[in-house]
Design a protein around this motif. Structure first.
Motif, PDB file in Angstrom:
ATOM      1  N   MET A   1     -61.852  96.669  24.253  1.00  7.94           N
ATOM      2  CA  MET A   1     -63.234  96.762  23.839  1.00  7.94           C
ATOM      3  C   MET A   1     -64.128  96.395  25.023  1.00  7.94           C
ATOM      4  SD  MET A   1     -63.767  96.427  20.161  1.00  7.94           S
ATOM      5  CE  MET A   1     -63.090  97.960  19.666  1.00  7.94           C
ATOM      6  N   ALA A   2     -64.773  97.385  25.560  1.00 13.49           N
ATOM      7  CA  ALA A   2     -65.639  97.149  26.714  1.00 13.49           C
ATOM      8  C   ALA A   2     -66.791  96.222  26.358  1.00 13.49           C
ATOM      9  CB  ALA A   2     -66.156  98.472  27.247  1.00 13.49           C
ATOM     10  N   SER A   3     -67.291  96.319  25.142  1.00 12.86           N
ATOM     11  CA  SER A   3     -68.420  95.466  24.765  1.00 12.86           C
ATOM     12  C   SER A   3     -68.005  93.996  24.737  1.00 12.86           C
ATOM     13  CB  SER A   3     -68.995  95.890  23.418  1.00 12.86           C
ATOM     14  OG  SER A   3     -68.035  95.719  22.399  1.00 12.86           O
ATOM     15  N   ASN A   4     -66.765  93.706  24.316  1.00  9.40           N
ATOM     16  CA  ASN A   4     -66.287  92.323  24.354  1.00  9.40           C
ATOM     17  C   ASN A   4     -66.236  91.822  25.784  1.00  9.40           C
ATOM     18  OD1 ASN A   4     -66.000  92.077  21.617  1.00  9.40           O
ATOM     19  ND2 ASN A   4     -63.809  92.442  21.616  1.00  9.40           N
ATOM     20  N   THR A   5     -65.711  92.644  26.677  1.00  8.52           N
ATOM     21  CA  THR A   5     -65.607  92.252  28.080  1.00  8.52           C
ATOM     22  C   THR A   5     -66.983  91.975  28.657  1.00  8.52           C
ATOM     23  OG1 THR A   5     -63.605  93.578  28.319  1.00  8.52           O
ATOM     24  CG2 THR A   5     -64.738  92.952  30.331  1.00  8.52           C
ATOM     25  N   LEU A   6     -67.928  92.837  28.364  1.00  9.52           N
ATOM     26  CA  LEU A   6     -69.286  92.626  28.873  1.00  9.52           C
ATOM     27  C   LEU A   6     -69.907  91.365  28.288  1.00  9.52           C
ATOM     28  CD1 LEU A   6     -70.661  96.286  28.829  1.00  9.52           C
ATOM     29  CD2 LEU A   6     -69.875  94.960  30.796  1.00  9.52           C
TER      30      LEU A   6
ATOM     31  N   LEU B   1     -64.500  83.883  31.876  1.00 11.74           N
ATOM     32  CA  LEU B   1     -63.915  84.875  32.778  1.00 11.74           C
ATOM     33  C   LEU B   1     -62.457  85.143  32.420  1.00 11.74           C
ATOM     34  CD1 LEU B   1     -65.475  83.792  36.188  1.00 11.74           C
ATOM     35  CD2 LEU B   1     -66.039  85.816  34.813  1.00 11.74           C
ATOM     36  N   ASP B   2     -61.741  84.107  32.021  1.00 11.27           N
ATOM     37  CA  ASP B   2     -60.357  84.279  31.590  1.00 11.27           C
ATOM     38  C   ASP B   2     -60.282  85.184  30.363  1.00 11.27           C
ATOM     39  OD1 ASP B   2     -57.496  83.639  31.707  1.00 11.27           O
ATOM     40  OD2 ASP B   2     -57.890  82.523  29.849  1.00 11.27           O
ATOM     41  N   MET B   3     -61.180  84.970  29.412  1.00 14.27           N
ATOM     42  CA  MET B   3     -61.202  85.816  28.211  1.00 14.27           C
ATOM     43  C   MET B   3     -61.530  87.262  28.567  1.00 14.27           C
ATOM     44  SD  MET B   3     -62.821  83.520  25.165  1.00 14.27           S
ATOM     45  CE  MET B   3     -63.938  82.471  26.086  1.00 14.27           C
ATOM     46  N   ALA B   4     -62.450  87.465  29.500  1.00 10.94           N
ATOM     47  CA  ALA B   4     -62.803  88.826  29.913  1.00 10.94           C
ATOM     48  C   ALA B   4     -61.615  89.521  30.569  1.00 10.94           C
ATOM     49  CB  ALA B   4     -63.990  88.795  30.878  1.00 10.94           C
ATOM     50  N   GLU B   5     -60.924  88.808  31.456  1.00  9.37           N
ATOM     51  CA  GLU B   5     -59.762  89.395  32.126  1.00  9.37           C
ATOM     52  C   GLU B   5     -58.638  89.694  31.143  1.00  9.37           C
ATOM     53  OE1 GLU B   5     -59.006  86.489  35.140  1.00  9.37           O
ATOM     54  OE2 GLU B   5     -60.811  87.054  36.259  1.00  9.37           O
ATOM     55  N   ARG B   6     -58.436  88.794  30.190  1.00  2.70           N
ATOM     56  CA  ARG B   6     -57.412  89.017  29.169  1.00  2.70           C
ATOM     57  C   ARG B   6     -57.757  90.254  28.343  1.00  2.70           C
ATOM     58  NH1 ARG B   6     -57.263  84.194  25.810  1.00  2.70           N
ATOM     59  NH2 ARG B   6     -56.701  83.240  27.778  1.00  2.70           N
ATOM     60  N   GLN B   7     -59.030  90.401  27.966  1.00  6.32           N
ATOM     61  CA  GLN B   7     -59.450  91.558  27.178  1.00  6.32           C
ATOM     62  C   GLN B   7     -59.263  92.849  27.968  1.00  6.32           C
ATOM     63  OE1 GLN B   7     -60.670  91.471  23.840  1.00  6.32           O
ATOM     64  NE2 GLN B   7     -60.150  93.614  24.074  1.00  6.32           N
ATOM     65  N   GLU B   8     -59.537  92.810  29.274  1.00  5.27           N
ATOM     66  CA  GLU B   8     -59.337  93.994  30.109  1.00  5.27           C
ATOM     67  C   GLU B   8     -57.865  94.388  30.154  1.00  5.27           C
ATOM     68  OE1 GLU B   8     -61.140  92.559  33.685  1.00  5.27           O
ATOM     69  OE2 GLU B   8     -63.139  93.249  33.099  1.00  5.27           O
ATOM     70  N   ARG B   9     -56.974  93.396  30.249  1.00  4.72           N
ATOM     71  CA  ARG B   9     -55.537  93.706  30.243  1.00  4.72           C
ATOM     72  C   ARG B   9     -55.108  94.306  28.904  1.00  4.72           C
ATOM     73  NH1 ARG B   9     -55.261  88.596  32.731  1.00  4.72           N
ATOM     74  NH2 ARG B   9     -54.467  87.659  30.817  1.00  4.72           N
ATOM     75  N   VAL B  10     -55.621  93.753  27.815  1.00  2.18           N
ATOM     76  CA  VAL B  10     -55.295  94.274  26.485  1.00  2.18           C
ATOM     77  C   VAL B  10     -55.799  95.710  26.348  1.00  2.18           C
ATOM     78  CG1 VAL B  10     -55.846  94.052  24.027  1.00  2.18           C
ATOM     79  CG2 VAL B  10     -55.165  92.045  25.341  1.00  2.18           C
ATOM     80  N   ASP B  11     -57.023  95.962  26.800  1.00  2.71           N
ATOM     81  CA  ASP B  11     -57.590  97.310  26.711  1.00  2.71           C
ATOM     82  C   ASP B  11     -56.781  98.308  27.536  1.00  2.71           C
ATOM     83  OD1 ASP B  11     -59.569  96.320  25.048  1.00  2.71           O
ATOM     84  OD2 ASP B  11     -61.102  96.241  26.630  1.00  2.71           O
ATOM     85  N   ALA B  12     -56.358  97.898  28.721  1.00  5.77           N
ATOM     86  CA  ALA B  12     -55.562  98.786  29.576  1.00  5.77           C
ATOM     87  C   ALA B  12     -54.211  99.080  28.932  1.00  5.77           C
ATOM     88  CB  ALA B  12     -55.377  98.168  30.954  1.00  5.77           C
TER      89      ALA B  12
END
Length: 68
Positions: free
Chosen positions: A1-6, A39-50
């Motif tokens: 979810m890009a919105s979560n990352t943002l 930042l850790d949560m954002a990076e984790r979400q990016e890995r999940v999205d990928a």
């Protein structure tokens, strides 16, 4: 979810700004810990999205060739 990352990155930026404005050491440190957590949560979400994108990508059929 890009919105979560943002959202996570926005929270991290806010925590960094708060840390920069803090006059008390303990408040600055708390804000920096919050920034690191966001930042850790954002990076984790990016890995999940990928991983999800790879898992849900359409599969292409494998060509089977006969030797002979």
């Amino acid at each position: 979810m890009a919105s979560n990352t943002l959202t996570y990155r926005d929270h991290a930026a806010k925590a960094r700004a708060d840390a920069d404005e803090a006059t008390l050491d303990n408040v600055r440190e708390r804000c920096l810990r919050a920034e690191a957590a966001w930042l850790d949560m954002a990076e984790r979400q990016e890995r999940v999205d990928a991983a999800r994108a790879v898992r849900e990508a359409p599969k292409t059929p494998q060509l089977v060739t006969e030797a002979g």
